[in-house]
Design a protein around this motif. Structure first.
Motif, short mmCIF file in Angstrom:
data_model
loop_
_atom_site.label_atom_id
_atom_site.label_comp_id
_atom_site.label_asym_id
_atom_site.label_seq_id
_atom_site.Cartn_x
_atom_site.Cartn_y
_atom_site.Cartn_z
N LYS A 175 -8.20 2.30 6.12
CA LYS A 175 -7.73 2.25 4.72
C LYS A 175 -8.04 3.56 4.00
O LYS A 175 -7.24 4.06 3.21
N ASN A 176 -9.21 4.12 4.30
CA ASN A 176 -9.56 5.40 3.67
C ASN A 176 -8.65 6.53 4.17
O ASN A 176 -8.28 7.42 3.41
N HIS B 204 -5.58 6.20 5.12
CA HIS B 204 -4.20 6.00 4.61
C HIS B 204 -4.27 5.19 3.31
O HIS B 204 -3.92 4.00 3.29
N PRO B 205 -4.73 5.81 2.24
CA PRO B 205 -4.98 5.06 1.00
C PRO B 205 -3.73 4.39 0.41
O PRO B 205 -3.85 3.40 -0.30
N GLY B 206 -2.54 4.90 0.75
CA GLY B 206 -1.33 4.30 0.18
C GLY B 206 -0.77 3.19 1.05
O GLY B 206 0.25 2.58 0.69
N ALA B 207 -1.40 2.92 2.18
CA ALA B 207 -0.83 1.95 3.12
C ALA B 207 -1.38 0.54 2.92
O ALA B 207 -2.54 0.37 2.54
N ASP C 77 -4.18 -6.88 3.30
CA ASP C 77 -3.24 -7.18 2.22
C ASP C 77 -2.33 -8.33 2.64
O ASP C 77 -1.72 -8.99 1.80
N ALA D 13 6.74 -1.40 -0.04
CA ALA D 13 5.79 -0.35 0.34
C ALA D 13 6.37 0.49 1.48
O ALA D 13 7.26 0.05 2.20
N LYS D 14 5.84 1.70 1.61
CA LYS D 14 6.40 2.63 2.61
C LYS D 14 5.46 2.90 3.78
O LYS D 14 5.85 3.47 4.79
N GLU D 15 4.19 2.49 3.62
CA GLU D 15 3.22 2.78 4.68
C GLU D 15 2.40 1.53 4.99
O GLU D 15 1.99 0.80 4.07
N LYS E 79 10.01 3.99 7.02
CA LYS E 79 8.63 3.61 6.70
C LYS E 79 7.68 4.15 7.78
O LYS E 79 8.11 4.44 8.89
#
Ligand code: 13P
Ligand code: SF4
Length: 304
Positions: A187-188, A190-193, A210, A227-229, A249
């Protein structure tokens, strides 16, 4: 021969011989491309019942081929690669669970479909990862002995706190080895994923997700999401299939360790030999075992 030529040859032979090819979503792209149907464990069992062909080849692991045979005993069912078994399915046997049942006589035994046919003969109902919550909720009984996956069982318990769920120490060695530290690190990185995980992961990983769902549910979620990631917390095949389905994506594996050697044991050449009639293993189950095991599969389909 190129991959494409071999695929075309398999398609030609399967049509000629009236063969249905089923592939679990963890299979490689070259296999899912030639399958008549690809899906999660529950979808495959429903599809197996519907298939009109007289022969079914399962590209997946042994318990999946056995489930097809239980649902369609009149059909010839082949496991494309006989060495492909699910280690979780072998963790508990009929004798062990019979002894536990004697200790807890007022518990209903709910078996994850990743179990042997023999073990299913002493269970009350089967579930898959996509139907477990719905089925356990629908059961009138309060006391549930959930086998063999304690991670899926604890996920179900959290969704249905009103049930009293007893768990045993079993689970998927591939998903269970993913740690909370790895989930946090992904998660760190890829913060937007969004993190999408299979409920066979440990609760410490699931709590960071999520979305939690079966292989097909994860794919559906990613396809439909804005979402894209996405970080994919299940076998790496799922992220790979999604990359083809949604090229706009990005999909990142939660861990490179998420590779199931059993699911990866089947090759396109195995499928070719199975359709040709000189490969695969025909599933043979005795009548009495099939009759007893089918009870909990039928109940799963009815409630799921
Ligand atoms: P699904 O029920 O999501 O298809 O999962 C089967 C499996 O073996 C997961 O590891
Ligand atoms: Fe079995 Fe785990 Fe492989 Fe699924 S990923 S087939 S549960 S070992």
């Amino acid at each position: 021969m190129t991959i494409q030529e071999l695929q075309q040859e398999i398609i030609r032979i399967k049509k000629e011989k009236d063969i249905c090819i089923l592939a679990h979503s963890y299979q490689t792209r070259e296999i899912t491309e030639i399958a008549d149907f690809t899906g999660d464990s529950f979808q495959l069992s429903v599809q197996a019942q519907k298939a009109e062909q007289s022969t079914v080849i399962m590209c997946g692991v042994r318990f999946m081929a056995e489930t097809v045979k239980l649902l369609s005993p009149q059909k010839k069912v082949l496991l494309a690669n006989p060495v492909a078994g699910c280690p979780m399915a072998e963790q508990m046997d009929k004798e062990m669970i019979t002894a536990v049942k004697e200790k807890y006589p007022d518990y209903t035994v709910v078996a994850y479909i990743n179990t042997t046919t023999e073990l299913k003969t002493v269970c009350d109902v089967c579930v898959t990862s996509s139907s477990a919550v719905k089925i356990v909720k629908a059961l009138p009984e309060k006391n549930i002995l959930f086998i063999p996956d304690c991670n899926l069982g604890s996920f179900v318990q959290k969704q249905i706190p009103e049930k009293n769920i007893k768990l045993l120490q079993g689970g998927c060695p591939i998903h269970a080895r993913i740690t909370e530290k790895q989930a946090v690190a992904a998660k760190n990185a890829h913060p937007g994923a969004l993190l999408l995980v299979h409920p066979e992961c440990v609760p410490e990983v699931v709590k960071h997700a999520d979305f939690v769902g079966s292989t097909s549910a994860i794919m559906k979620f990613a396809e439909e999401s804005d979402a894209k990631e996405f970080i994919i917390g299940t076998e790496i095949a799922i992220g790979q299939h999604l990359s083809y389905i949604c090229p706009d994506k990005r999909f990142y594996a939660l861990s490179k360790e998420l590779i199931c050697p059993n699911m990866k044991a089947t090759s396109l050449a195995d499928v070719y030999h199975a359709v040709c009639g000189d490969g695969g293993e025909e599933i043979q189950l005795d009548e009495d075992t099939m009759r007893k095991a089918r009870v909990c599969i039928d109940r799963m389909i009815e409630l799921g």
